[in-house]
Design an enzyme around this catalytic site. Sequence first.
Site, short mmCIF file in Angstrom:
data_model
loop_
_atom_site.label_atom_id
_atom_site.label_comp_id
_atom_site.label_asym_id
_atom_site.label_seq_id
_atom_site.Cartn_x
_atom_site.Cartn_y
_atom_site.Cartn_z
N SER A 119 -9.47 2.46 2.89
CA SER A 119 -8.46 3.11 2.08
C SER A 119 -7.50 2.14 1.39
O SER A 119 -6.68 2.56 0.58
CB SER A 119 -7.64 4.06 2.97
OG SER A 119 -6.95 3.35 3.97
N SER A 127 -10.31 0.27 7.00
CA SER A 127 -9.58 0.37 5.73
C SER A 127 -9.01 -0.94 5.21
O SER A 127 -8.66 -1.03 4.03
CB SER A 127 -8.45 1.39 5.86
OG SER A 127 -8.98 2.69 5.95
N LYS A 139 0.84 -1.20 0.00
CA LYS A 139 0.00 0.00 0.00
C LYS A 139 0.88 1.24 0.00
O LYS A 139 1.89 1.30 0.70
CB LYS A 139 -0.91 -0.02 1.23
CG LYS A 139 -1.93 1.10 1.30
CD LYS A 139 -2.83 0.92 2.52
CE LYS A 139 -3.87 2.01 2.63
NZ LYS A 139 -4.76 1.81 3.80
#
Length: 374
Positions: free
Chosen positions: A155, A179, A80
Amino acid sequence: MTEPCDLSAVEARRLIGWKKLSPVELLESCLSRIAATNGAVNAIVAMDEAAAREAARRTEAQVMSGDDLGLLHGLPIAVKDLQDVAGLRTTYGSLIYKDHVPQADSAMVAKLRAEGGVIFAKTNTPEFGAGANTRNRVYGATGNPFDPAKTPAGSSGGAAVALALGQAPLATGSDYGGSLRTPAGFCGVSGFRPSPGVVPGETRAASLIPFSVLGPMGRSIEDAHLLLMAQAGIDKGDPFSSSDCLSLPEKLGNIDLSTVRAAFSADLGCAPIDRGIAGVFASRIATFRSVFAEAVDRDPDMTDVHETFEILRGVHFVAAHRERLETSRDLLDSNVIDNTERGLKYSLGDVAWAHVQQTRLYQRFTVLYEDVRF
């Protein structure tokens, strides 16, 4: 015929260990899948193909030489874009860092490399992970793998989409208020939020606020479990990290569910949920609740949880972004600006109240777990 990139992470790792799958072949399969699919979804936002191919060749040579192999040996891993990867553009989804190339890996990324993982790509995220959708002004929006016009949530949306499309067998994520879990649900993969400190995170601006955690994502619980075993550890940079984590792989692999008392709640007594989803949840629970020593339906007492979380989330945003708001407001996206400004409006009295309510929530959970009628 199934392509190597479509194999589960667990199966791919097994085949690599048996010398039946080449790490180079697996990486090339992932790169081909990215080339074929990423234009529609924008999940992978940065790559270093040359470095990845070199790492894959190195891991293959270690297999052929009979070396000891790590948990993730030869598996391509997408990271990420909130975690630093040495030599690979890492923007945190922010224009402030649009040209940032770290000199060193974050502690977690370094640990994955040490376990034989081939770090090869970054996945999209909203700016600084702030948002329930995955879009930013550096890379744009990420689309859902089932319909690119729809959201994959956030996210860790880029990670979830990459997994769903076979672009990578494993992907890292992070979670403050959903997330890891929400994108997994939107994209049909698995995301797991560990307890604070299980996966050390040494970069939180306010390190004693435990809400933000790092964790694993995979196409299945088994795959996510494999990544979690490699991520877990101890790091003095995270005050919630402890030596208890050193025995986590053993604990995760040796749980007798027939000794466990379990409680189930579709909505924790406080979260709106679609009636159809609640029905699916109940039907799925019914298929395996009998494996536990005791299983009940029980909602915890979450009184004032939403306002408490909102205030404490405000403290986090002010700690992390107040200086950026003051010096680089024009480069920040609306989510970061809005959340930081809302946080600045709370008084010391509000923050003190929220800490008291957080303590009461904890105490009520303790009572729930100690309830003899449970």
